[in-house]
Design a protein around this motif. Sequence first.
Motif, PDB file in Angstrom:
ATOM      1  N   LEU A 140      53.750  54.093  33.387  1.00 52.31           N
ATOM      2  CA  LEU A 140      55.121  53.702  32.782  1.00 52.31           C
ATOM      3  C   LEU A 140      55.664  54.547  31.605  1.00 52.31           C
ATOM      4  CD1 LEU A 140      57.219  51.395  32.665  1.00 52.31           C
ATOM      5  CD2 LEU A 140      55.732  50.085  31.457  1.00 52.31           C
ATOM      6  N   ALA A 141      54.710  54.920  30.864  1.00 53.71           N
ATOM      7  CA  ALA A 141      55.088  55.815  29.594  1.00 53.71           C
ATOM      8  C   ALA A 141      55.509  56.990  30.211  1.00 53.71           C
ATOM      9  CB  ALA A 141      53.850  56.069  28.754  1.00 53.71           C
ATOM     10  N   ARG A 142      54.940  57.695  31.349  1.00 50.00           N
ATOM     11  CA  ARG A 142      55.386  58.897  31.949  1.00 50.00           C
ATOM     12  C   ARG A 142      56.454  59.235  32.765  1.00 50.00           C
ATOM     13  NH1 ARG A 142      50.926  61.765  34.767  1.00 50.00           N
ATOM     14  NH2 ARG A 142      52.196  63.664  34.521  1.00 50.00           N
ATOM     15  N   THR A 143      56.692  58.032  33.319  1.00 51.99           N
ATOM     16  CA  THR A 143      57.871  58.199  34.598  1.00 51.99           C
ATOM     17  C   THR A 143      59.442  58.614  33.951  1.00 51.99           C
ATOM     18  OG1 THR A 143      58.982  57.155  36.409  1.00 51.99           O
ATOM     19  CG2 THR A 143      58.537  55.877  34.303  1.00 51.99           C
ATOM     20  N   ARG A 144      59.924  59.449  34.662  1.00 52.28           N
ATOM     21  CA  ARG A 144      61.378  59.836  34.239  1.00 52.28           C
ATOM     22  C   ARG A 144      62.319  59.851  35.474  1.00 52.28           C
ATOM     23  NH1 ARG A 144      61.478  65.646  31.563  1.00 52.28           N
ATOM     24  NH2 ARG A 144      60.335  66.265  33.197  1.00 52.28           N
ATOM     25  N   LYS A 145      61.722  59.329  36.561  1.00 55.09           N
ATOM     26  CA  LYS A 145      62.492  59.208  37.923  1.00 55.09           C
ATOM     27  C   LYS A 145      63.710  58.059  37.709  1.00 55.09           C
ATOM     28  CE  LYS A 145      59.138  58.671  40.574  1.00 55.09           C
ATOM     29  NZ  LYS A 145      58.553  58.457  41.754  1.00 55.09           N
ATOM     30  N   TYR A 146      63.561  57.020  37.033  1.00 51.99           N
ATOM     31  CA  TYR A 146      64.411  55.733  36.926  1.00 51.99           C
ATOM     32  C   TYR A 146      65.348  55.753  35.891  1.00 51.99           C
ATOM     33  CZ  TYR A 146      60.468  54.822  40.094  1.00 51.99           C
ATOM     34  OH  TYR A 146      59.532  55.031  41.203  1.00 51.99           O
ATOM     35  N   ASP A 147      65.404  56.547  34.826  1.00 54.49           N
ATOM     36  CA  ASP A 147      66.181  56.388  33.651  1.00 54.49           C
ATOM     37  C   ASP A 147      66.216  57.846  33.093  1.00 54.49           C
ATOM     38  OD1 ASP A 147      63.767  56.535  32.469  1.00 54.49           O
ATOM     39  OD2 ASP A 147      63.941  54.435  31.791  1.00 54.49           O
ATOM     40  N   SER A 148      66.551  58.101  31.797  1.00 55.03           N
ATOM     41  CA  SER A 148      66.963  59.269  30.966  1.00 55.03           C
ATOM     42  C   SER A 148      65.579  59.664  30.221  1.00 55.03           C
ATOM     43  CB  SER A 148      67.920  59.161  30.162  1.00 55.03           C
ATOM     44  OG  SER A 148      67.668  58.336  28.966  1.00 55.03           O
ATOM     45  N   ASP A 149      65.660  60.938  29.682  1.00 55.50           N
ATOM     46  CA  ASP A 149      64.391  61.326  28.983  1.00 55.50           C
ATOM     47  C   ASP A 149      64.287  60.406  27.571  1.00 55.50           C
ATOM     48  OD1 ASP A 149      62.144  63.064  28.880  1.00 55.50           O
ATOM     49  OD2 ASP A 149      63.223  64.563  27.536  1.00 55.50           O
ATOM     50  N   VAL A 150      65.748  60.021  27.203  1.00 47.03           N
ATOM     51  CA  VAL A 150      65.773  59.437  25.876  1.00 47.03           C
ATOM     52  C   VAL A 150      65.211  57.830  26.152  1.00 47.03           C
ATOM     53  CG1 VAL A 150      67.261  58.187  24.234  1.00 47.03           C
ATOM     54  CG2 VAL A 150      67.788  60.584  24.918  1.00 47.03           C
ATOM     55  N   ASP A 151      65.464  57.347  27.374  1.00 48.11           N
ATOM     56  CA  ASP A 151      64.755  55.971  27.739  1.00 48.11           C
ATOM     57  C   ASP A 151      63.328  56.035  27.548  1.00 48.11           C
ATOM     58  OD1 ASP A 151      67.372  54.742  27.383  1.00 48.11           O
ATOM     59  OD2 ASP A 151      67.835  55.275  29.694  1.00 48.11           O
ATOM     60  N   ARG A 152      62.989  57.117  28.167  1.00 47.27           N
ATOM     61  CA  ARG A 152      61.614  57.509  28.516  1.00 47.27           C
ATOM     62  C   ARG A 152      60.859  57.511  27.048  1.00 47.27           C
ATOM     63  NH1 ARG A 152      58.277  62.184  28.574  1.00 47.27           N
ATOM     64  NH2 ARG A 152      56.461  62.144  30.136  1.00 47.27           N
ATOM     65  N   GLY A 153      61.598  57.996  25.796  1.00 46.69           N
ATOM     66  CA  GLY A 153      60.995  58.085  24.918  1.00 46.69           C
ATOM     67  C   GLY A 153      60.922  56.789  23.966  1.00 46.69           C
ATOM     68  N   LYS A 154      61.948  55.854  24.273  1.00 45.16           N
ATOM     69  CA  LYS A 154      62.024  54.533  23.870  1.00 45.16           C
ATOM     70  C   LYS A 154      60.843  53.820  24.550  1.00 45.16           C
ATOM     71  CE  LYS A 154      66.954  54.439  23.148  1.00 45.16           C
ATOM     72  NZ  LYS A 154      68.246  53.877  23.488  1.00 45.16           N
ATOM     73  N   ARG A 155      60.468  53.916  25.799  1.00 51.60           N
ATOM     74  CA  ARG A 155      59.422  53.219  26.226  1.00 51.60           C
ATOM     75  C   ARG A 155      58.158  53.596  25.818  1.00 51.60           C
ATOM     76  NH1 ARG A 155      61.559  54.924  30.970  1.00 51.60           N
ATOM     77  NH2 ARG A 155      59.544  56.108  31.466  1.00 51.60           N
ATOM     78  N   GLN A 156      58.081  54.924  25.646  1.00 47.61           N
ATOM     79  CA  GLN A 156      56.813  55.412  24.735  1.00 47.61           C
ATOM     80  C   GLN A 156      56.502  54.720  23.273  1.00 47.61           C
ATOM     81  OE1 GLN A 156      57.185  59.412  24.936  1.00 47.61           O
ATOM     82  NE2 GLN A 156      56.476  59.768  27.132  1.00 47.61           N
ATOM     83  N   GLN A 157      57.573  54.657  22.582  1.00 44.68           N
ATOM     84  CA  GLN A 157      57.538  53.952  21.321  1.00 44.68           C
ATOM     85  C   GLN A 157      57.165  52.538  21.513  1.00 44.68           C
ATOM     86  OE1 GLN A 157      61.692  54.786  20.171  1.00 44.68           O
ATOM     87  NE2 GLN A 157      60.918  56.416  18.592  1.00 44.68           N
ATOM     88  N   GLU A 158      57.612  51.880  22.502  1.00 41.02           N
ATOM     89  CA  GLU A 158      57.299  50.408  22.623  1.00 41.02           C
ATOM     90  C   GLU A 158      55.804  50.221  23.184  1.00 41.02           C
ATOM     91  OE1 GLU A 158      59.218  47.930  21.609  1.00 41.02           O
ATOM     92  OE2 GLU A 158      60.444  49.487  20.829  1.00 41.02           O
ATOM     93  N   ILE A 159      55.609  51.150  23.946  1.00 43.91           N
ATOM     94  CA  ILE A 159      54.050  51.180  24.550  1.00 43.91           C
ATOM     95  C   ILE A 159      53.096  51.323  23.318  1.00 43.91           C
ATOM     96  CG2 ILE A 159      52.460  52.060  26.146  1.00 43.91           C
ATOM     97  CD1 ILE A 159      54.682  52.612  28.114  1.00 43.91           C
ATOM     98  N   ILE A 160      53.441  52.075  22.606  1.00 42.98           N
ATOM     99  CA  ILE A 160      52.453  52.566  21.313  1.00 42.98           C
ATOM    100  C   ILE A 160      52.491  51.238  20.319  1.00 42.98           C
ATOM    101  CG2 ILE A 160      52.519  53.751  19.087  1.00 42.98           C
ATOM    102  CD1 ILE A 160      53.085  56.437  20.672  1.00 42.98           C
ATOM    103  N   LYS A 161      53.651  50.521  20.188  1.00 42.15           N
ATOM    104  CA  LYS A 161      53.568  49.506  19.685  1.00 42.15           C
ATOM    105  C   LYS A 161      52.725  48.253  20.047  1.00 42.15           C
ATOM    106  CE  LYS A 161      57.731  48.375  17.896  1.00 42.15           C
ATOM    107  NZ  LYS A 161      59.296  47.962  17.775  1.00 42.15           N
ATOM    108  N   ALA A 162      52.786  48.187  21.220  1.00 43.46           N
ATOM    109  CA  ALA A 162      52.096  47.167  21.971  1.00 43.46           C
ATOM    110  C   ALA A 162      50.473  47.434  21.978  1.00 43.46           C
ATOM    111  CB  ALA A 162      52.534  47.258  23.430  1.00 43.46           C
ATOM    112  N   ILE A 163      50.180  48.713  22.095  1.00 44.29           N
ATOM    113  CA  ILE A 163      48.616  49.055  21.901  1.00 44.29           C
ATOM    114  C   ILE A 163      48.215  48.890  20.556  1.00 44.29           C
ATOM    115  CG2 ILE A 163      47.136  51.067  21.747  1.00 44.29           C
ATOM    116  CD1 ILE A 163      48.861  52.492  23.882  1.00 44.29           C
ATOM    117  N   ALA A 164      48.838  49.042  19.540  1.00 43.81           N
ATOM    118  CA  ALA A 164      48.819  49.046  18.195  1.00 43.81           C
ATOM    119  C   ALA A 164      48.595  47.362  17.897  1.00 43.81           C
ATOM    120  CB  ALA A 164      49.724  49.630  17.230  1.00 43.81           C
ATOM    121  N   GLY A 165      49.485  46.835  18.485  1.00 47.00           N
ATOM    122  CA  GLY A 165      49.464  45.386  18.373  1.00 47.00           C
ATOM    123  C   GLY A 165      48.145  44.502  18.927  1.00 47.00           C
TER     124      GLY A 165
END
Length: 329
Positions: A210-235
Amino acid sequence: MSRKKLTNKKKLLINGSIFIAILLLIGGIYVSNLYTKTKNIVNESHEKLERDEDKSNLRAEKVDPLQDNVSVLFLGVDTSEHRNYGEKSRTDAIILATFNKQKSSVKLLSIPRDTLVYVPEVGYNTKINHAHFHGGPDATVETVEEFLNVPVDYFVRMNFEAFVQVVDALGGIMFDVPYEIVESNSQDQKNTIHLLPGYQELDGEEALALARTRKYDSDVDRGKRQQEIIKAIAGKATSMGSVFKLGNVIEAIGDNMKTNLSFDDMKSFLSYGLAEDISLETIQLEGKGGYIQGGWYYIIDEESQLQVQKELRTHLNLSPTANPQLTIN
């Protein structure tokens, strides 16, 4: 009250005290072992940057994370035991975090991997994720500083295996998957990860896909997902239920991490994890994608770039005024 009742009450009190004492002892032993294990792994993972006085060129003096506001550049590299790219890997994720002691706040900036920037190591404009291929963390740190005019005090580089193993060591993370995805796993086996949309528990391989995929949206959206995933891991990592899993998390990191943070530096960040009112904010660089000489690049909007520079420098208690020696490329 009879002697028998007093005796039973006394036994209950003694047994309860012994039970609590045993729990404290086990906890103390666990913490002691965890402390030693962490110290050993951090020492083995330590890697200095090749720069003068071991400080950013944008700093007048070396910083102390125990007292100063500092920045950490997190690099996710597209290598693993399966890929074995070594130092010639590219960065699949680039996230700059700034930490403000006074405000007990953290800002996370995700830099799209295809961002067109000037890479000092090679002396020309190219994708920012190529910097690591040409010069490892040193070249990437230098490129980010040139691009944002923000000092990078520390870096942490992790590969795919570390990411997968950390999430698995925590027992997975809960995340709201935005859409159905079909992706390869960390071994590049095609169509092995299939996720449906919705809030669900993800294991390491699923979180990575989920963090790596780029086929379904933009590179910017991908970056946002990565930020949210990091927050989930930290939590998950800082939750009470994960206390006894942290040993496995540390072992998962092991040889899969390199950083110029010392063990004492890392301990300085504990205050952020313990703060009840900590603020974690994600910020974005605005821009648009396009083809240049046959290659696809993400072109950052100049106004957005200057605004992000100002916001991050202010968060570090630095003058928001741009360094006249640095130019926007």
